[in-house]
Design a protein around this motif. Structure first.
Motif, PDB file in Angstrom:
ATOM      1  N   ASN A 145      40.982  39.447  62.705  1.00 51.34           N
ATOM      2  CA  ASN A 145      40.899  38.105  62.126  1.00 51.34           C
ATOM      3  C   ASN A 145      40.270  38.099  60.730  1.00 51.34           C
ATOM      4  OD1 ASN A 145      38.298  38.705  62.876  1.00 51.34           O
ATOM      5  ND2 ASN A 145      37.851  36.689  63.742  1.00 51.34           N
ATOM      6  N   VAL A 146      39.661  39.236  60.293  1.00 56.59           N
ATOM      7  CA  VAL A 146      39.034  39.303  58.965  1.00 56.59           C
ATOM      8  C   VAL A 146      40.085  39.143  57.872  1.00 56.59           C
ATOM      9  CG1 VAL A 146      37.843  40.816  57.334  1.00 56.59           C
ATOM     10  CG2 VAL A 146      37.049  40.663  59.689  1.00 56.59           C
ATOM     11  N   HIS A 147      41.235  39.791  58.029  1.00 53.70           N
ATOM     12  CA  HIS A 147      42.289  39.725  57.019  1.00 53.70           C
ATOM     13  C   HIS A 147      43.385  38.721  57.379  1.00 53.70           C
ATOM     14  CE1 HIS A 147      40.577  42.976  54.770  1.00 53.70           C
ATOM     15  NE2 HIS A 147      40.708  43.851  55.750  1.00 53.70           N
ATOM     16  N   LYS A 148      43.205  38.017  58.488  1.00 52.00           N
ATOM     17  CA  LYS A 148      44.225  37.076  58.929  1.00 52.00           C
ATOM     18  C   LYS A 148      44.268  35.853  58.020  1.00 52.00           C
ATOM     19  CE  LYS A 148      45.829  34.665  63.090  1.00 52.00           C
ATOM     20  NZ  LYS A 148      45.498  34.329  64.490  1.00 52.00           N
ATOM     21  N   THR A 195      51.455  32.052  52.288  1.00 54.66           N
ATOM     22  CA  THR A 195      50.816  32.156  50.979  1.00 54.66           C
ATOM     23  C   THR A 195      50.821  33.592  50.477  1.00 54.66           C
ATOM     24  OG1 THR A 195      48.668  32.346  52.088  1.00 54.66           O
ATOM     25  CG2 THR A 195      49.318  30.152  51.311  1.00 54.66           C
ATOM     26  N   ASN A 196      50.950  33.754  49.160  1.00 56.67           N
ATOM     27  CA  ASN A 196      51.015  35.072  48.537  1.00 56.67           C
ATOM     28  C   ASN A 196      49.598  35.551  48.221  1.00 56.67           C
ATOM     29  OD1 ASN A 196      52.025  37.412  47.360  1.00 56.67           O
ATOM     30  ND2 ASN A 196      52.222  36.439  45.348  1.00 56.67           N
ATOM     31  N   ILE A 197      48.907  35.985  49.252  1.00 57.27           N
ATOM     32  CA  ILE A 197      47.548  36.466  49.084  1.00 57.27           C
ATOM     33  C   ILE A 197      47.446  37.899  49.611  1.00 57.27           C
ATOM     34  CG2 ILE A 197      46.460  34.193  49.133  1.00 57.27           C
ATOM     35  CD1 ILE A 197      45.817  34.650  52.072  1.00 57.27           C
ATOM     36  N   ILE A 198      46.360  38.556  49.241  1.00 63.46           N
ATOM     37  CA  ILE A 198      46.201  39.979  49.557  1.00 63.46           C
ATOM     38  C   ILE A 198      46.227  40.238  51.059  1.00 63.46           C
ATOM     39  CG2 ILE A 198      44.540  41.886  49.472  1.00 63.46           C
ATOM     40  CD1 ILE A 198      43.750  40.844  46.651  1.00 63.46           C
ATOM     41  N   GLY A 199      45.582  39.370  51.839  1.00 58.35           N
ATOM     42  CA  GLY A 199      45.482  39.587  53.280  1.00 58.35           C
ATOM     43  C   GLY A 199      46.813  39.645  53.994  1.00 58.35           C
ATOM     44  N   ASN A 200      47.843  39.056  53.399  1.00 55.89           N
ATOM     45  CA  ASN A 200      49.156  39.036  54.036  1.00 55.89           C
ATOM     46  C   ASN A 200      49.980  40.284  53.754  1.00 55.89           C
ATOM     47  OD1 ASN A 200      48.770  36.554  55.197  1.00 55.89           O
ATOM     48  ND2 ASN A 200      49.608  35.435  53.464  1.00 55.89           N
ATOM     49  N   SER A 201      49.459  41.198  52.923  1.00 53.26           N
ATOM     50  CA  SER A 201      50.273  42.356  52.546  1.00 53.26           C
ATOM     51  C   SER A 201      49.536  43.678  52.731  1.00 53.26           C
ATOM     52  CB  SER A 201      50.708  42.216  51.082  1.00 53.26           C
ATOM     53  OG  SER A 201      49.576  42.096  50.228  1.00 53.26           O
ATOM     54  N   TRP A 236      39.101  42.791  43.063  1.00 51.95           N
ATOM     55  CA  TRP A 236      40.388  42.287  42.557  1.00 51.95           C
ATOM     56  C   TRP A 236      40.638  42.811  41.141  1.00 51.95           C
ATOM     57  CZ3 TRP A 236      42.647  39.623  38.622  1.00 51.95           C
ATOM     58  CH2 TRP A 236      43.903  39.030  38.865  1.00 51.95           C
ATOM     59  N   TYR A 237      39.610  42.768  40.292  1.00 57.14           N
ATOM     60  CA  TYR A 237      39.783  43.234  38.906  1.00 57.14           C
ATOM     61  C   TYR A 237      40.011  44.746  38.849  1.00 57.14           C
ATOM     62  CZ  TYR A 237      39.027  38.865  36.460  1.00 57.14           C
ATOM     63  OH  TYR A 237      39.187  37.599  35.962  1.00 57.14           O
ATOM     64  N   PHE A 238      39.357  45.494  39.739  1.00 56.52           N
ATOM     65  CA  PHE A 238      39.607  46.933  39.793  1.00 56.52           C
ATOM     66  C   PHE A 238      41.074  47.180  40.169  1.00 56.52           C
ATOM     67  CE2 PHE A 238      39.858  50.997  42.018  1.00 56.52           C
ATOM     68  CZ  PHE A 238      39.217  51.848  41.122  1.00 56.52           C
ATOM     69  N   THR A 239      41.558  46.440  41.162  1.00 54.42           N
ATOM     70  CA  THR A 239      42.950  46.574  41.589  1.00 54.42           C
ATOM     71  C   THR A 239      43.906  46.194  40.468  1.00 54.42           C
ATOM     72  OG1 THR A 239      42.205  45.908  43.799  1.00 54.42           O
ATOM     73  CG2 THR A 239      44.580  45.998  43.428  1.00 54.42           C
ATOM     74  N   ASP A 240      43.580  45.145  39.743  1.00 54.06           N
ATOM     75  CA  ASP A 240      44.410  44.715  38.618  1.00 54.06           C
ATOM     76  C   ASP A 240      44.463  45.804  37.547  1.00 54.06           C
ATOM     77  OD1 ASP A 240      45.907  42.498  37.261  1.00 54.06           O
ATOM     78  OD2 ASP A 240      44.307  42.754  35.784  1.00 54.06           O
ATOM     79  N   GLY A 241      43.329  46.483  37.333  1.00 55.52           N
ATOM     80  CA  GLY A 241      43.317  47.591  36.384  1.00 55.52           C
ATOM     81  C   GLY A 241      44.206  48.734  36.841  1.00 55.52           C
ATOM     82  N   VAL A 242      44.105  49.087  38.132  1.00 57.99           N
ATOM     83  CA  VAL A 242      44.955  50.153  38.677  1.00 57.99           C
ATOM     84  C   VAL A 242      46.433  49.796  38.499  1.00 57.99           C
ATOM     85  CG1 VAL A 242      45.666  51.299  40.822  1.00 57.99           C
ATOM     86  CG2 VAL A 242      43.230  50.989  40.320  1.00 57.99           C
ATOM     87  N   PHE A 262      38.036  38.807  49.766  1.00 57.59           N
ATOM     88  CA  PHE A 262      39.039  39.611  49.054  1.00 57.59           C
ATOM     89  C   PHE A 262      40.440  39.316  49.594  1.00 57.59           C
ATOM     90  CE2 PHE A 262      41.325  43.761  48.546  1.00 57.59           C
ATOM     91  CZ  PHE A 262      41.415  43.739  47.158  1.00 57.59           C
ATOM     92  N   SER A 263      40.564  39.196  50.900  1.00 60.08           N
ATOM     93  CA  SER A 263      41.870  38.950  51.526  1.00 60.08           C
ATOM     94  C   SER A 263      42.497  37.650  51.058  1.00 60.08           C
ATOM     95  CB  SER A 263      41.724  38.908  53.044  1.00 60.08           C
ATOM     96  OG  SER A 263      41.378  40.167  53.546  1.00 60.08           O
ATOM     97  N   ARG A 264      41.673  36.669  50.710  1.00 59.54           N
ATOM     98  CA  ARG A 264      42.173  35.346  50.357  1.00 59.54           C
ATOM     99  C   ARG A 264      42.448  35.179  48.862  1.00 59.54           C
ATOM    100  NH1 ARG A 264      40.217  35.720  54.935  1.00 59.54           N
ATOM    101  NH2 ARG A 264      40.394  34.232  56.661  1.00 59.54           N
ATOM    102  N   LEU A 265      42.273  36.242  48.093  1.00 57.01           N
ATOM    103  CA  LEU A 265      42.587  36.178  46.659  1.00 57.01           C
ATOM    104  C   LEU A 265      44.082  36.379  46.434  1.00 57.01           C
ATOM    105  CD1 LEU A 265      39.591  38.202  45.156  1.00 57.01           C
ATOM    106  CD2 LEU A 265      39.849  35.719  45.331  1.00 57.01           C
ATOM    107  N   ALA A 266      44.563  35.826  45.341  1.00 55.65           N
ATOM    108  CA  ALA A 266      46.000  35.879  45.041  1.00 55.65           C
ATOM    109  C   ALA A 266      46.462  37.316  44.819  1.00 55.65           C
ATOM    110  CB  ALA A 266      46.290  35.043  43.794  1.00 55.65           C
ATOM    111  N   LYS A 267      47.642  37.633  45.325  1.00 54.53           N
ATOM    112  CA  LYS A 267      48.210  38.963  45.169  1.00 54.53           C
ATOM    113  C   LYS A 267      49.105  38.980  43.928  1.00 54.53           C
ATOM    114  CE  LYS A 267      50.765  42.611  47.531  1.00 54.53           C
ATOM    115  NZ  LYS A 267      51.733  42.849  46.440  1.00 54.53           N
ATOM    116  N   HIS A 268      48.583  39.608  42.853  1.00 57.12           N
ATOM    117  CA  HIS A 268      49.341  39.727  41.610  1.00 57.12           C
ATOM    118  C   HIS A 268      49.914  41.130  41.448  1.00 57.12           C
ATOM    119  CE1 HIS A 268      47.091  36.211  39.391  1.00 57.12           C
ATOM    120  NE2 HIS A 268      47.600  35.853  40.555  1.00 57.12           N
TER     121      HIS A 268
END
Length: 356
Positions: A12-15, A20-26, A271-277, A54-60
Protein backbone atom coordinates in the motif's frame (compact mmCIF):
# COMPACT_ATOMS: atom_id res chain seq x y z
CA UNK A 1 18.97 -13.63 -5.53
CA UNK A 2 19.23 -9.94 -4.71
CA UNK A 3 15.77 -10.00 -3.10
CA UNK A 4 17.22 -12.07 -0.25
CA UNK A 5 19.09 -9.01 0.99
CA UNK A 6 15.86 -7.05 1.54
CA UNK A 7 12.55 -6.89 3.32
CA UNK A 8 9.93 -5.82 0.75
CA UNK A 9 7.95 -2.66 1.34
CA UNK A 10 4.23 -2.97 2.11
CA UNK A 11 2.21 -2.88 -1.11
CA UNK A 12 0.00 0.00 0.00
CA UNK A 13 3.06 2.34 0.25
CA UNK A 14 3.27 2.72 -3.54
CA UNK A 15 -0.42 2.14 -4.19
CA UNK A 16 -2.19 4.98 -5.99
CA UNK A 17 -4.98 5.68 -8.45
CA UNK A 18 -4.21 3.90 -11.75
CA UNK A 19 -5.64 6.79 -13.75
CA UNK A 20 -2.88 9.25 -12.81
CA UNK A 21 0.60 9.50 -14.34
CA UNK A 22 2.60 9.27 -11.15
CA UNK A 23 5.71 7.34 -10.16
CA UNK A 24 3.88 4.83 -7.94
CA UNK A 25 1.90 3.51 -10.89
CA UNK A 26 4.97 2.53 -12.91
CA UNK A 27 7.30 0.87 -10.39
CA UNK A 28 9.03 -2.21 -11.82
CA UNK A 29 9.87 -5.47 -10.05
CA UNK A 30 13.40 -6.42 -9.00
CA UNK A 31 13.69 -9.01 -11.80
CA UNK A 32 13.05 -6.27 -14.39
CA UNK A 33 16.04 -4.14 -13.38
CA UNK A 34 18.20 -3.11 -16.35
CA UNK A 35 20.59 -0.39 -17.53
CA UNK A 36 17.67 2.04 -17.78
CA UNK A 37 16.65 1.50 -14.15
CA UNK A 38 16.92 3.68 -11.10
CA UNK A 39 16.96 1.43 -8.02
CA UNK A 40 15.96 2.63 -4.56
CA UNK A 41 16.54 0.95 -1.22
CA UNK A 42 16.91 1.98 2.40
CA UNK A 43 19.19 1.05 5.30
CA UNK A 44 18.23 1.22 8.98
CA UNK A 45 14.57 2.15 8.42
CA UNK A 46 11.92 1.70 5.73
CA UNK A 47 10.92 5.42 5.61
CA UNK A 48 7.31 4.78 4.49
CA UNK A 49 6.48 8.52 4.55
CA UNK A 50 9.28 9.24 2.07
CA UNK A 51 8.29 6.38 -0.20
CA UNK A 52 4.65 7.47 -0.22
CA UNK A 53 5.62 11.07 -1.02
CA UNK A 54 7.93 9.95 -3.84
CA UNK A 55 5.33 7.58 -5.31
CA UNK A 56 2.80 10.40 -5.63
CA UNK A 57 5.08 12.73 -7.62
CA UNK A 58 4.50 13.20 -11.33
CA UNK A 59 6.27 10.78 -13.65
CA UNK A 60 8.20 12.83 -16.22
CA UNK A 61 10.59 10.01 -17.07
CA UNK A 62 10.15 8.15 -20.35
CA UNK A 63 13.44 6.27 -20.35
CA UNK A 64 14.12 5.67 -16.65
CA UNK A 65 12.34 2.77 -14.96
CA UNK A 66 12.17 2.88 -11.13
CA UNK A 67 12.42 -0.10 -8.78
CA UNK A 68 12.18 -0.15 -4.99
CA UNK A 69 14.02 -3.10 -3.43
CA UNK A 70 12.84 -2.29 0.09
CA UNK A 71 14.69 -2.31 3.42
CA UNK A 72 18.18 -3.80 3.53
CA UNK A 73 18.50 -6.64 6.05
CA UNK A 74 20.99 -5.15 8.48
CA UNK A 75 22.88 -7.08 11.15
CA UNK A 76 24.56 -5.92 14.34
CA UNK A 77 27.95 -6.20 12.63
CA UNK A 78 29.07 -3.16 10.65
CA UNK A 79 31.52 -5.36 8.75
CA UNK A 80 28.74 -7.72 7.68
CA UNK A 81 26.51 -4.83 6.64
CA UNK A 82 29.21 -3.33 4.46
CA UNK A 83 29.90 -6.73 2.91
CA UNK A 84 26.19 -7.19 2.14
CA UNK A 85 25.84 -3.71 0.68
CA UNK A 86 28.92 -4.36 -1.42
CA UNK A 87 27.26 -7.45 -2.93
CA UNK A 88 24.09 -5.48 -3.68
CA UNK A 89 25.95 -2.60 -5.33
CA UNK A 90 28.14 -4.91 -7.40
CA UNK A 91 25.00 -6.65 -8.69
CA UNK A 92 23.23 -3.38 -9.53
CA UNK A 93 26.29 -1.81 -11.12
CA UNK A 94 26.72 -4.92 -13.30
CA UNK A 95 23.17 -4.24 -14.48
CA UNK A 96 24.30 -0.64 -15.19
CA UNK A 97 21.51 0.64 -12.96
CA UNK A 98 21.73 3.89 -11.01
CA UNK A 99 21.15 3.63 -7.27
CA UNK A 100 19.56 5.87 -4.62
CA UNK A 101 20.07 4.87 -0.98
CA UNK A 102 18.30 6.26 2.10
CA UNK A 103 20.10 5.55 5.37
CA UNK A 104 19.97 6.36 9.06
CA UNK A 105 23.78 6.31 9.22
CA UNK A 106 26.83 7.05 7.07
CA UNK A 107 28.50 3.62 6.85
CA UNK A 108 26.94 3.18 3.40
CA UNK A 109 29.73 5.33 1.92
CA UNK A 110 32.25 2.66 2.93
CA UNK A 111 30.42 0.13 0.76
CA UNK A 112 30.19 2.64 -2.09
CA UNK A 113 33.94 3.24 -1.84
CA UNK A 114 34.83 -0.43 -1.55
CA UNK A 115 32.96 -1.28 -4.74
CA UNK A 116 34.56 1.56 -6.71
CA UNK A 117 37.99 0.47 -5.52
CA UNK A 118 37.32 -3.03 -6.85
CA UNK A 119 35.99 -1.84 -10.19
CA UNK A 120 38.61 0.71 -11.22
CA UNK A 121 42.12 1.98 -10.55
CA UNK A 122 41.22 5.58 -9.80
CA UNK A 123 38.06 6.89 -8.17
CA UNK A 124 36.44 10.29 -7.68
CA UNK A 125 33.79 10.97 -5.07
CA UNK A 126 31.69 13.88 -3.83
CA UNK A 127 30.61 14.41 -0.23
CA UNK A 128 27.97 16.98 0.67
CA UNK A 129 28.59 17.59 4.37
CA UNK A 130 29.06 20.52 6.77
CA UNK A 131 32.16 19.10 8.48
CA UNK A 132 35.30 17.12 7.65
CA UNK A 133 34.78 15.41 11.01
CA UNK A 134 31.22 14.28 10.28
CA UNK A 135 30.89 10.48 10.00
CA UNK A 136 30.40 10.58 6.22
CA UNK A 137 33.85 12.14 5.74
CA UNK A 138 35.55 10.63 8.77
CA UNK A 139 34.88 7.05 7.63
CA UNK A 140 36.45 7.67 4.24
CA UNK A 141 39.42 9.68 5.54
CA UNK A 142 40.29 6.74 7.79
CA UNK A 143 40.47 4.30 4.88
CA UNK A 144 42.20 6.76 2.53
CA UNK A 145 45.08 7.05 5.00
CA UNK A 146 45.90 3.44 4.22
CA UNK A 147 48.25 3.06 1.27
CA UNK A 148 46.25 0.32 -0.45
CA UNK A 149 43.17 2.58 -0.50
CA UNK A 150 44.90 5.91 -1.04
CA UNK A 151 46.39 4.79 -4.36
CA UNK A 152 42.90 4.22 -5.77
CA UNK A 153 41.69 7.76 -4.97
CA UNK A 154 42.11 10.35 -7.71
CA UNK A 155 39.99 13.26 -6.49
CA UNK A 156 37.26 14.05 -3.99
CA UNK A 157 35.03 17.05 -3.43
CA UNK A 158 33.62 18.46 -0.22
CA UNK A 159 30.49 20.49 -0.88
CA UNK A 160 28.67 22.91 1.47
CA UNK A 161 31.27 22.60 4.25
CA UNK A 162 31.23 25.17 7.07
CA UNK A 163 34.66 26.39 8.17
CA UNK A 164 33.92 26.85 11.88
CA UNK A 165 33.44 23.08 12.21
CA UNK A 166 36.89 22.29 10.80
CA UNK A 167 40.16 22.95 12.64
CA UNK A 168 43.26 24.09 10.73
CA UNK A 169 45.12 20.82 11.31
CA UNK A 170 42.46 19.06 9.23
CA UNK A 171 43.21 21.35 6.29
CA UNK A 172 46.92 20.47 6.62
CA UNK A 173 46.02 16.79 6.40
CA UNK A 174 43.79 17.36 3.38
CA UNK A 175 46.71 18.87 1.48
CA UNK A 176 47.97 15.31 1.01
CA UNK A 177 45.04 14.74 -1.36
CA UNK A 178 43.76 16.17 -4.63
CA UNK A 179 40.51 17.68 -3.43
CA UNK A 180 38.09 20.59 -3.81
CA UNK A 181 36.42 22.20 -0.84
CA UNK A 182 33.39 24.22 -1.96
CA UNK A 183 32.33 25.90 1.25
CA UNK A 184 28.73 26.87 1.86
CA UNK A 185 29.37 30.54 1.07
CA UNK A 186 31.21 29.71 -2.16
CA UNK A 187 28.41 27.41 -3.23
CA UNK A 188 25.79 30.05 -2.54
CA UNK A 189 27.76 32.68 -4.48
CA UNK A 190 27.90 30.47 -7.59
CA UNK A 191 25.82 27.32 -7.08
CA UNK A 192 26.11 26.10 -10.68
CA UNK A 193 29.86 25.50 -10.24
CA UNK A 194 28.93 22.47 -8.12
CA UNK A 195 28.05 20.68 -11.37
CA UNK A 196 31.76 20.61 -12.25
CA UNK A 197 32.54 18.65 -9.07
CA UNK A 198 29.60 16.27 -9.24
CA UNK A 199 30.27 15.62 -12.93
CA UNK A 200 33.51 13.85 -12.06
CA UNK A 201 32.28 11.81 -9.09
CA UNK A 202 31.79 8.04 -9.34
CA UNK A 203 29.56 8.13 -6.25
CA UNK A 204 28.10 10.78 -3.97
CA UNK A 205 27.24 10.83 -0.28
CA UNK A 206 24.73 13.46 0.87
CA UNK A 207 24.87 14.11 4.62
CA UNK A 208 21.41 15.49 5.39
CA UNK A 209 22.94 17.44 8.29
CA UNK A 210 24.24 19.77 5.54
CA UNK A 211 20.75 21.28 5.34
CA UNK A 212 19.58 24.19 7.43
CA UNK A 213 17.40 22.89 10.28
CA UNK A 214 14.58 25.32 9.48
CA UNK A 215 14.35 23.62 6.06
CA UNK A 216 14.83 20.04 7.27
CA UNK A 217 14.33 18.74 10.80
CA UNK A 218 14.93 14.97 10.45
CA UNK A 219 18.66 15.31 11.11
CA UNK A 220 20.97 13.40 13.43
CA UNK A 221 22.89 16.62 14.21
CA UNK A 222 20.63 19.67 13.75
CA UNK A 223 22.38 22.60 12.11
CA UNK A 224 21.29 26.28 12.33
CA UNK A 225 23.12 27.10 9.08
CA UNK A 226 23.25 25.10 5.90
CA UNK A 227 21.71 24.44 2.52
CA UNK A 228 18.19 25.57 1.70
CA UNK A 229 15.75 23.00 0.37
CA UNK A 230 15.93 24.40 -3.18
CA UNK A 231 19.72 24.15 -3.09
CA UNK A 232 19.56 20.52 -1.94
CA UNK A 233 17.31 19.73 -4.92
CA UNK A 234 19.72 21.53 -7.26
CA UNK A 235 22.64 19.43 -5.99
CA UNK A 236 20.57 16.26 -6.31
CA UNK A 237 19.80 17.04 -9.95
CA UNK A 238 23.44 17.78 -10.78
CA UNK A 239 24.36 14.47 -9.15
CA UNK A 240 21.82 12.72 -11.34
CA UNK A 241 22.96 14.38 -14.56
CA UNK A 242 26.60 13.41 -13.91
CA UNK A 243 27.86 10.95 -16.53
CA UNK A 244 29.74 8.97 -13.90
CA UNK A 245 27.74 8.79 -10.67
CA UNK A 246 26.46 5.26 -10.15
CA UNK A 247 24.96 5.82 -6.70
CA UNK A 248 23.97 8.62 -4.35
CA UNK A 249 23.34 7.92 -0.68
CA UNK A 250 21.22 10.25 1.47
CA UNK A 251 22.62 9.77 4.95
CA UNK A 252 22.13 10.54 8.65
CA UNK A 253 18.34 10.55 8.40
CA UNK A 254 16.57 10.64 11.77
CA UNK A 255 13.48 8.50 11.24
CA UNK A 256 12.02 9.46 14.64
CA UNK A 257 11.89 13.15 13.72
CA UNK A 258 10.59 12.70 10.18
CA UNK A 259 7.75 15.15 9.52
CA UNK A 260 5.52 15.14 6.43
CA UNK A 261 7.42 18.14 5.11
CA UNK A 262 10.76 16.41 5.65
CA UNK A 263 9.50 13.35 3.78
CA UNK A 264 8.31 15.53 0.91
CA UNK A 265 11.70 17.24 0.65
CA UNK A 266 13.58 13.92 0.49
CA UNK A 267 11.09 12.72 -2.13
CA UNK A 268 11.63 15.87 -4.18
CA UNK A 269 15.42 15.43 -3.98
CA UNK A 270 14.93 11.86 -5.20
CA UNK A 271 12.74 13.19 -8.04
CA UNK A 272 15.41 15.70 -9.09
CA UNK A 273 18.11 13.01 -9.02
CA UNK A 274 15.90 10.86 -11.26
CA UNK A 275 15.29 13.81 -13.58
CA UNK A 276 19.05 14.28 -13.85
CA UNK A 277 19.57 10.60 -14.70
CA UNK A 278 16.87 10.90 -17.36
CA UNK A 279 18.65 13.87 -18.96
CA UNK A 280 22.31 12.80 -18.89
CA UNK A 281 24.46 14.13 -21.74
CA UNK A 282 26.66 11.03 -22.00
CA UNK A 283 29.49 13.25 -23.25
CA UNK A 284 32.56 11.49 -21.87
CA UNK A 285 35.73 13.34 -22.98
CA UNK A 286 37.04 11.82 -26.20
CA UNK A 287 39.68 13.69 -28.26
CA UNK A 288 38.95 11.43 -31.25
CA UNK A 289 35.25 12.33 -31.36
CA UNK A 290 33.77 15.07 -33.53
CA UNK A 291 31.61 15.98 -30.56
CA UNK A 292 34.65 17.42 -28.77
CA UNK A 293 37.14 20.21 -29.38
CA UNK A 294 40.65 19.98 -27.93
CA UNK A 295 42.14 23.35 -26.95
CA UNK A 296 45.86 23.91 -26.28
CA UNK A 297 46.76 26.92 -24.12
CA UNK A 298 50.53 27.64 -24.42
CA UNK A 299 52.35 29.00 -21.36
CA UNK A 300 55.31 31.33 -21.91
CA UNK A 301 58.15 31.37 -19.41
CA UNK A 302 56.83 28.31 -17.56
CA UNK A 303 58.35 24.83 -17.11
CA UNK A 304 54.92 23.54 -18.17
CA UNK A 305 54.65 24.14 -21.93
CA UNK A 306 50.85 24.16 -22.11
CA UNK A 307 47.58 23.34 -20.42
CA UNK A 308 45.20 21.23 -22.49
CA UNK A 309 41.42 21.45 -22.33
CA UNK A 310 38.65 19.56 -24.08
CA UNK A 311 35.18 21.00 -24.70
CA UNK A 312 31.99 19.09 -25.36
CA UNK A 313 30.11 20.45 -28.37
CA UNK A 314 27.01 18.68 -27.01
CA UNK A 315 26.78 20.31 -23.59
CA UNK A 316 29.44 23.06 -23.67
CA UNK A 317 31.13 21.53 -20.62
CA UNK A 318 34.91 21.61 -20.28
CA UNK A 319 37.60 19.34 -18.84
CA UNK A 320 41.28 19.99 -18.12
CA UNK A 321 44.06 17.45 -18.65
CA UNK A 322 46.03 16.70 -15.49
CA UNK A 323 48.68 14.09 -14.60
CA UNK A 324 47.77 11.06 -12.51
CA UNK A 325 50.87 9.03 -11.77
CA UNK A 326 52.43 8.24 -15.15
CA UNK A 327 49.14 8.81 -16.96
CA UNK A 328 47.05 11.78 -18.00
CA UNK A 329 43.41 12.22 -17.00
CA UNK A 330 40.62 14.64 -17.76
CA UNK A 331 39.04 16.40 -14.80
CA UNK A 332 36.02 18.68 -14.90
CA UNK A 333 36.78 22.39 -14.79
CA UNK A 334 35.07 25.74 -14.98
CA UNK A 335 35.32 28.48 -17.60
CA UNK A 336 37.38 30.42 -15.03
CA UNK A 337 40.06 27.69 -15.13
CA UNK A 338 40.14 27.96 -18.91
CA UNK A 339 40.29 31.78 -18.87
CA UNK A 340 43.26 31.67 -16.47
CA UNK A 341 45.13 29.36 -18.86
CA UNK A 342 44.28 31.58 -21.83
CA UNK A 343 46.05 34.41 -20.00
CA UNK A 344 49.20 32.26 -19.80
CA UNK A 345 48.84 31.11 -16.18
CA UNK A 346 48.44 27.64 -14.72
CA UNK A 347 45.04 27.13 -13.04
CA UNK A 348 45.20 26.37 -9.32
CA UNK A 349 43.30 23.12 -9.87
CA UNK A 350 46.15 21.80 -12.03
CA UNK A 351 48.65 22.42 -9.20
CA UNK A 352 46.39 20.66 -6.70
CA UNK A 353 46.11 17.67 -9.02
CA UNK A 354 49.88 17.18 -9.14
CA UNK A 355 50.31 17.73 -5.41
CA UNK A 356 52.01 21.13 -5.30
Amino acid sequence: MIENFFQPIAKNVHKASPSTNIIGNSMIAADKISEDSLVIFSVGHDFPEVRKAFSRLAKHFENTQIADLGLFNSSKSQKNNIAGLREVLLYLYAKQSKVLILSTNATVVLAQWQVEKELQNSTDCALITPSFNAPIADYLFDVWKQKQDRQHLFHFSLIASQSYYNDLSTYDELNNFFYDDMRLGEFRANPHNVETLLREADFAGFDMNALKRSDFTAQTSPNPNGLYSEEACLIARYAGVSNKIKSMSMLELNSKKMSDTDAQLIAQMMWYFTDGVENRYHDFPNPESRDFKVIHCPLEGSPLPEVVFIKSLISGRMWMQVPFGKQLRWTGCTEDDYNIAVQGEVPEKWFRAVGF
